[in-house]
Design a protein around this motif. Sequence first.
Motif, PDB file in Angstrom:
ATOM      1  N   THR A   1       6.881 -49.402 -13.385  1.00 33.30           N
ATOM      2  CA  THR A   1       6.426 -49.613 -14.752  1.00 33.30           C
ATOM      3  C   THR A   1       7.292 -48.765 -15.693  1.00 33.30           C
ATOM      4  O   THR A   1       8.362 -48.293 -15.338  1.00 33.30           O
ATOM      5  N   LYS A   2       6.797 -48.573 -16.888  1.00 31.63           N
ATOM      6  CA  LYS A   2       7.494 -47.792 -17.899  1.00 31.63           C
ATOM      7  C   LYS A   2       7.850 -46.396 -17.359  1.00 31.63           C
ATOM      8  O   LYS A   2       7.069 -45.785 -16.639  1.00 31.63           O
ATOM      9  N   TRP A   3       9.050 -45.926 -17.700  1.00 29.48           N
ATOM     10  CA  TRP A   3       9.522 -44.603 -17.297  1.00 29.48           C
ATOM     11  C   TRP A   3       9.608 -44.449 -15.777  1.00 29.48           C
ATOM     12  O   TRP A   3       9.463 -43.370 -15.242  1.00 29.48           O
TER      13      TRP A   3
ATOM     14  N   VAL B   1      -2.578 -45.881 -16.930  1.00 29.52           N
ATOM     15  CA  VAL B   1      -1.957 -45.532 -18.205  1.00 29.52           C
ATOM     16  C   VAL B   1      -3.046 -45.402 -19.253  1.00 29.52           C
ATOM     17  O   VAL B   1      -3.730 -46.375 -19.585  1.00 29.52           O
TER      18      VAL B   1
ATOM     19  N   THR C   1      -2.472 -44.103 -22.495  1.00 27.06           N
ATOM     20  CA  THR C   1      -1.856 -44.559 -23.741  1.00 27.06           C
ATOM     21  C   THR C   1      -0.380 -44.823 -23.480  1.00 27.06           C
ATOM     22  O   THR C   1       0.264 -44.122 -22.695  1.00 27.06           O
ATOM     23  N   ASP C   2       0.158 -45.855 -24.151  1.00 33.22           N
ATOM     24  CA  ASP C   2       1.582 -46.168 -24.026  1.00 33.22           C
ATOM     25  C   ASP C   2       2.434 -45.286 -24.931  1.00 33.22           C
ATOM     26  O   ASP C   2       3.556 -44.944 -24.596  1.00 33.22           O
ATOM     27  N   GLU C   3       1.905 -44.950 -26.106  1.00 28.05           N
ATOM     28  CA  GLU C   3       2.658 -44.153 -27.079  1.00 28.05           C
ATOM     29  C   GLU C   3       1.707 -43.232 -27.811  1.00 28.05           C
ATOM     30  O   GLU C   3       0.926 -43.704 -28.653  1.00 28.05           O
TER      31      GLU C   3
ATOM     32  N   PHE D   1       3.109 -41.612 -24.146  1.00 27.59           N
ATOM     33  CA  PHE D   1       2.899 -42.068 -22.780  1.00 27.59           C
ATOM     34  C   PHE D   1       2.108 -41.037 -21.991  1.00 27.59           C
ATOM     35  O   PHE D   1       2.560 -39.913 -21.770  1.00 27.59           O
ATOM     36  N   ASN D   2       0.900 -41.436 -21.582  1.00 28.47           N
ATOM     37  CA  ASN D   2       0.025 -40.575 -20.801  1.00 28.47           C
ATOM     38  C   ASN D   2      -0.498 -41.375 -19.619  1.00 28.47           C
ATOM     39  O   ASN D   2      -1.170 -42.396 -19.806  1.00 28.47           O
ATOM     40  N   ALA D   3      -0.177 -40.930 -18.412  1.00 25.26           N
ATOM     41  CA  ALA D   3      -0.505 -41.721 -17.225  1.00 25.26           C
ATOM     42  C   ALA D   3      -0.703 -40.807 -16.024  1.00 25.26           C
ATOM     43  O   ALA D   3      -0.099 -39.741 -15.928  1.00 25.26           O
TER      44      ALA D   3
ATOM     45  N   ASP E   1      -8.220 -38.241 -24.220  1.00 24.37           N
ATOM     46  CA  ASP E   1      -7.979 -39.159 -23.107  1.00 24.37           C
ATOM     47  C   ASP E   1      -8.908 -38.861 -21.933  1.00 24.37           C
ATOM     48  O   ASP E   1      -9.082 -37.695 -21.560  1.00 24.37           O
TER      49      ASP E   1
END
Length: 363
Positions: free
Chosen positions: A2-4, A12, A14-16, A18-20, A106
């Motif tokens: 996925t992203k990054w 995930v 939040t996308d922006e 980015f917190n996962a 979060d």
Amino acid sequence: MTKWDKRDDMLVHTDEPFNAEPPTPALAERLTTPLDAFYSRNHGPIPRVDPAAWRLEVDGLVERPARLSLEELRSRFPAHEVIATLQCAGNRRAELIEVRDIPGEDPWRSGAVSTASWTGARLSDVLSEAGLRPEAAHVAFGAPDMVREADPPQPYGGSIPVAKATADEVLLAWAMNGHPLPAVHGAPLRAIVPGWIGARSVKWLDRVTAQAEPSGGYFQAVAYRMLPPDADPSRCGPGSGIPLGPVALTCDILRPEHGSRVPPGPTEITGYAFAGDGRGVARVDVSPDAGRTWTQAKLDAPASPWAWQHWRTTLVLPEGEAEIVARAWDGAGATHPESPAALWNPRGYANTSWGRLRLTCRR
């Protein structure tokens, strides 16, 4: 991926920014966490830094201020390696939210904790070359990532006391698990402050400032402070509450995954225990029946004073619903609270209550 370059099954938040976090079984597979499973906590957009143009400013209460390139850091200072666990102060916040809502934060589950082998220069060596002055009591870290939750928006930052900054384990790291530091984890350089909350291991580091007082920035003076349960964060000014630093003793269950289904009978339970700032874990107890009876788990030897310790035990589970709990003890014979209700706070930090796992045992 996925992203990054993270696992497809990352949760995930939040996308922006980015917190996962990874599923907890991914943290049980090995001592060090693979790069694609290492949790990511950010307060602003991830900056793209040109390593060739990047410089580290070393200033403040030093005799010889410096401006260093990454090549100069690597050539002028010996490289050191430290295996260290990083844990977000909001890890396991979801359990606190079940007690009482925590708006605007979060809902981290149990995956905002990971371990890596970090390589870099000792911060103490850099400060020594710069000539740290006797009146310096704190070392502040600066970075370029802009944070909108501060009012007005400001770059991320924080500080640690000089006594910690000059300890051998604190690094200015350029590598992670033997690989160049990824952008999502702070390339080209980040601070690694073992045993302290992850917020103090500032990413995309571009400034180190020796000063007489702690950082006055938002994430030192306002956020990452433990407030009383009855406090209103919107009314709390700079300096309110207790500043968070060393990680408190904690223990959690990693595998099987919470809420999963397993067959009745012998079931291996694995997890980790961690006592921040170099304190050791002496014992882990696991209960198959919500704490009525206990068995002692096998605890791995620590890879370093700054790393979690994995543990495991096999429980014979009857058919039906099971609630498994785990607790740790440190070398002073101290343990941690049973319930998240005893730890609730209005920002949802430092949930160190017993690790809990609910399973359905069916064939």
